[in-house]
Design a protein around this motif. Structure first.
Motif, PDB file in Angstrom:
ATOM      1  N   GLU A 344       0.477  -0.887   0.177  1.00 52.10           N
ATOM      2  CA  GLU A 344      -0.089  -0.108  -0.119  1.00 52.10           C
ATOM      3  C   GLU A 344       1.619   0.868  -0.477  1.00 52.10           C
ATOM      4  N   GLU A 345       2.146   1.155   0.917  1.00 42.78           N
ATOM      5  CA  GLU A 345       3.387   2.034   0.820  1.00 42.78           C
ATOM      6  C   GLU A 345       3.654   2.439  -0.555  1.00 42.78           C
ATOM      7  N   ARG A 346       4.188   1.581  -1.353  1.00 43.22           N
ATOM      8  CA  ARG A 346       5.152   1.620  -2.221  1.00 43.22           C
ATOM      9  C   ARG A 346       5.394   3.153  -3.065  1.00 43.22           C
ATOM     10  N   MET A 347       4.117   3.126  -3.505  1.00 46.51           N
ATOM     11  CA  MET A 347       4.036   4.581  -4.420  1.00 46.51           C
ATOM     12  C   MET A 347       4.206   5.689  -3.593  1.00 46.51           C
ATOM     13  N   HIS A 348       3.406   6.079  -2.664  1.00 43.41           N
ATOM     14  CA  HIS A 348       3.510   7.232  -2.268  1.00 43.41           C
ATOM     15  C   HIS A 348       5.105   7.099  -1.850  1.00 43.41           C
ATOM     16  N   ASP A 352       7.599  10.218  -2.693  1.00 42.01           N
ATOM     17  CA  ASP A 352       7.734  11.478  -1.485  1.00 42.01           C
ATOM     18  C   ASP A 352       9.340  11.540  -2.052  1.00 42.01           C
ATOM     19  N   THR A 353       9.702  10.413  -1.490  1.00 47.84           N
ATOM     20  CA  THR A 353      11.084   9.655  -0.947  1.00 47.84           C
ATOM     21  C   THR A 353      12.238  10.615  -1.993  1.00 47.84           C
ATOM     22  N   MET A 354      11.548   9.786  -4.036  1.00 47.66           N
ATOM     23  CA  MET A 354      12.193  10.321  -4.708  1.00 47.66           C
ATOM     24  C   MET A 354      11.814  11.248  -5.998  1.00 47.66           C
ATOM     25  N   VAL A 355      10.670  11.485  -5.889  1.00 46.98           N
ATOM     26  CA  VAL A 355      10.819  12.910  -7.279  1.00 46.98           C
ATOM     27  C   VAL A 355      10.133  14.310  -6.242  1.00 46.98           C
ATOM     28  N   VAL A 356       9.474  13.791  -5.103  1.00 48.87           N
ATOM     29  CA  VAL A 356       9.311  15.191  -4.245  1.00 48.87           C
ATOM     30  C   VAL A 356      10.587  15.891  -3.832  1.00 48.87           C
ATOM     31  N   SER A 357      11.628  14.775  -3.625  1.00 45.62           N
ATOM     32  CA  SER A 357      13.098  15.454  -2.809  1.00 45.62           C
ATOM     33  C   SER A 357      13.948  16.179  -4.389  1.00 45.62           C
ATOM     34  N   ASN A 400      -0.049  18.383  -4.625  1.00 47.03           N
ATOM     35  CA  ASN A 400      -0.561  18.421  -3.629  1.00 47.03           C
ATOM     36  C   ASN A 400      -1.119  18.064  -2.008  1.00 47.03           C
ATOM     37  N   SER A 401      -1.504  17.171  -2.285  1.00 46.92           N
ATOM     38  CA  SER A 401      -2.173  16.276  -1.641  1.00 46.92           C
ATOM     39  C   SER A 401      -1.396  15.742  -0.518  1.00 46.92           C
ATOM     40  N   SER A 402      -1.262  14.825   0.838  1.00 48.21           N
ATOM     41  CA  SER A 402      -0.708  14.277   2.020  1.00 48.21           C
ATOM     42  C   SER A 402      -1.188  13.096   1.491  1.00 48.21           C
ATOM     43  N   PHE A 403      -0.046  11.965   2.111  1.00 49.99           N
ATOM     44  CA  PHE A 403      -0.725  11.323   2.791  1.00 49.99           C
ATOM     45  C   PHE A 403      -0.157  10.948   4.398  1.00 49.99           C
ATOM     46  N   GLU A 404      -0.621   9.813   5.208  1.00 48.55           N
ATOM     47  CA  GLU A 404      -0.404  10.019   6.321  1.00 48.55           C
ATOM     48  C   GLU A 404      -0.470   8.929   6.552  1.00 48.55           C
ATOM     49  N   LYS A 423       4.580  10.423   6.788  1.00 45.97           N
ATOM     50  CA  LYS A 423       3.554  11.411   6.115  1.00 45.97           C
ATOM     51  C   LYS A 423       4.715  11.448   4.964  1.00 45.97           C
ATOM     52  N   GLY A 424       3.469  12.503   4.177  1.00 49.70           N
ATOM     53  CA  GLY A 424       5.321  13.126   3.053  1.00 49.70           C
ATOM     54  C   GLY A 424       3.390  13.291   1.764  1.00 49.70           C
ATOM     55  N   LYS A 425       4.387  13.695   0.698  1.00 48.98           N
ATOM     56  CA  LYS A 425       3.218  14.894  -0.468  1.00 48.98           C
ATOM     57  C   LYS A 425       2.831  13.465  -1.654  1.00 48.98           C
ATOM     58  N   GLY A 426       1.939  13.683  -1.946  1.00 50.44           N
ATOM     59  CA  GLY A 426       1.572  12.642  -3.233  1.00 50.44           C
ATOM     60  C   GLY A 426       1.182  12.423  -2.799  1.00 50.44           C
ATOM     61  N   LYS A 427      -0.592  11.978  -2.991  1.00 50.28           N
ATOM     62  CA  LYS A 427      -1.318  11.226  -2.766  1.00 50.28           C
ATOM     63  C   LYS A 427      -1.847  10.916  -4.070  1.00 50.28           C
ATOM     64  N   VAL A 428      -1.777   8.917  -3.966  1.00 52.82           N
ATOM     65  CA  VAL A 428      -3.429   8.303  -4.972  1.00 52.82           C
ATOM     66  C   VAL A 428      -4.656   8.635  -4.413  1.00 52.82           C
ATOM     67  N   GLU A 429      -5.123   9.678  -5.647  1.00 49.60           N
ATOM     68  CA  GLU A 429      -6.876  10.004  -4.781  1.00 49.60           C
ATOM     69  C   GLU A 429      -7.400   8.951  -5.633  1.00 49.60           C
TER      70      GLU A 429
END
Ligand code: DUC
Ligand code: ZN
Ligand code: ZN
Ligand code: ZN
Length: 490
Positions: A344-348, A352-357, A400-404, A423-429
């Motif tokens: 469930e967490e891989r994409m987020h 967050d770790t690779m694209v947002v940075s 622009n959405s966040s996940f936790e 927590k991080g940025k970018g959420k699969v909606e």
């Protein structure tokens, strides 16, 4: 400096055209359609303004409903896939474990287990012993059952581990069938010795797990497998590259032109082993997996290797056990069932770790989480692309959405989550699987039985040029003929 290693040959070209539309295109397409009345009643229009539309994620490495270390993973094909869909993954490839070494029995058991699937899936096959029957069954798997990859365990001495002679036999067989050889690369004999050391020292807690199987044992086995695959001249896929030691072996081989694929898993990218020293058993035990999560520094190096093309795609090794199951090893780390969550967490986490940075582009993200997997396992462009004729596995990610991440709200059946509180940025909606919206407004509509088995064909692009190289090698052995003169004493 990993920047000096060559980029993967299979980077971004197809994705830019087919797989990653800027949403403007999608919207203008939709508006054209509706203006000309081609969108009929009952068609759902999803507004994705300002968001990314991408192919659904494909996880190349999962273990659902697997019997392992005296228990069975808490996630089966439904709960694991429910978690996947809620996190934007629409297909996974699971490892069939043979029954007492029997591949056909193993395959049939997994066909049964997978009947409750809510999304599409494929299979790799693990090889845990070697004899004529296994060799014959590999042919059946490739020719009739849609399996094109076989995993060999160089660790788990006494159960899954096979030695070099059998590894060579397996590699040769894979090559003859056009199947991809995969390895779990740790030196099982040395791990066994490392475990003995810990027991002698009285280190029985989860930290003993990491201390007993250090990076050098992963590096050694990775290098050995790579050299043996090079000797056989067959492509090799190294699963769960967890350490700098293993990654450098992959890097060296790729630099020399060898066909080696390296798969880091998300836990290895974003976690470090300090957690294994936590004084609370459960807090530490939930992180026990093999190869172990490494000391700080390895994860960053693996991220750099991904961003520079040394490693090619990201899996999870999703293999979940709840606290009660982890407690099997309360007195002895060797009995803690190995495995962590991640579907469930891989994409987020990769986003967050690779694209947002700023380490990778959005296009790279699509390649590493979806397209590359489809290409390697020969299901592209049915999967891993948004194209006419491809399966409608599509996600919408809002940057622009966040996940936790929280074990109370996640969809896995496990009562813990190794990413708890992140927590991080970018959420699969939105997740669309097989043309159906299955995840929207934080609501999951996973339906058991809807997922299809995706058969995989042999001989992917990695086999290109192998025959020619073999022929050249043989002729280099035959010519020039060495003429020797024998001097016989009179
Ligand atoms: N490693 C794990 O952590 N779990 C499943 C099997 C493996 O190799
Ligand atoms: Zn493994
Ligand atoms: Zn695994
Ligand atoms: Zn929580």
């Amino acid at each position: 400096d990993f920047r000096r290693y060559p980029e993967s040959n299979f980077c971004s070209t197809p994705i830019k055209i087919g797989s990653l539309f800027p949403i403007v295109v999608l919207l203008s397409l939709l508006s054209t359609l509706s203006e000309s009345n081609q969108v009929g009643d009952g068609v759902t229009i999803i507004d994705a303004t300002g968001k990314y539309v991408m192919p659904g994620g494909i996880d190349p490495h999962t273990h659902l409903a697997m019997e392992f270390m005296g228990t069975e993973t808490i996630d089966d094909f439904f709960s694991g896939q429910a978690a996947a869909l809620a996190g934007g993954t629409t297909m996974h490839i699971d490892f069939v474990i043979p029954v007492n070494g029997n591949l056909t029995a193993g395959f049939e058991a997994y066909v049964e287990k997978a009947k409750i699937s809510a999304m599409d899936y494929g299979f790799h096959m693990a090889i845990t012993k070697w004899d004529e029957a296994v060799s014959k069954d590999m042919e059946v798997m490739v020719k009739d059952k849609g399996i094109n990859s076989f995993k060999f365990f160089m660790a788990y001495k006494g159960s899954l581990m096979i030695n070099d002679d059998l590894l060579l036999e397996g590699f040769k067989k894979c090559k003859s069938l056009g199947a991809l050889a995969m390895v779990h690369a740790e030196n099982g004999d040395a791990v066994f010795e490392g475990q003995k050391r810990m027991i002698e020292l009285g280190i029985m807690g989860p930290e003993g797990h990491a201390l007993s199987r250090p990076p050098q044992l992963e590096g050694e086995a990775t290098g050995r497998a790579i050299r043996l695959a090079g000797f056989v001249n067959t492509p090799l896929y190294v699963v769960h590259v967890m350490s700098i030691d293993a990654m450098e072996e992959v890097a060296k081989a790729r630099k020399s032109g060898q066909k080696v694929i390296g798969e880091p898993v998300v836990s290895g990218l974003v976690l470090d082993d300090t957690v294994l020293w936590d004084s609370d058993f459960q807090t530490a035990a939930k992180f026990v997996m093999s190869p172990p999560i490494r000391a700080p520094g390895h994860g960053k190096a693996l991220q750099a290797a991904l961003s520079n093309g040394v490693l090619q795609l990201v899996g999870t090794d999703h293999c979940t056990f709840n606290s009660t199951q982890k407690s099997l090893g309360i007195d002895d780390f060797r009995k803690i069932p190995n495995g962590v969550n991640g579907l469930e967490e891989r994409m987020h986490l990769v986003w967050d770790t690779m694209v947002v940075s700023g380490q990778i582009s959005v296009t790279d993200f699509v390649r590493m989480t979806s397209t590359e997997c489809a290409r390697i396992f020969n299901i592209y462009p049915r999967k891993g692309a948004i194209l006419v004729g491809s399966d409608a596995d599509i996600i919408i990610l809002n940057p622009n959405s966040s996940f936790e991440i929280c074990s109370k709200s996640h969809h896995s059946r496990s009562d813990t989550n190794v990413y708890e509180g992140r927590k991080g940025k970018g959420k699969v909606e939105v997740t669309i699987a097989g043309g159906r919206v299955v995840w929207e407004n934080d609501e999951l509509k996973a339906v058991p039985g809807r997922g299809k088995y995706v058969k995989m064909r042999p001989f992917n692009y990695l086999f290109d040029g192998i025959e020619k190289a073999d022929a050249e090698y043989l002729s280099s052995l035959r010519a020039p003929v060495i003429r020797r003169t024998m001097h016989v004493a009179a």
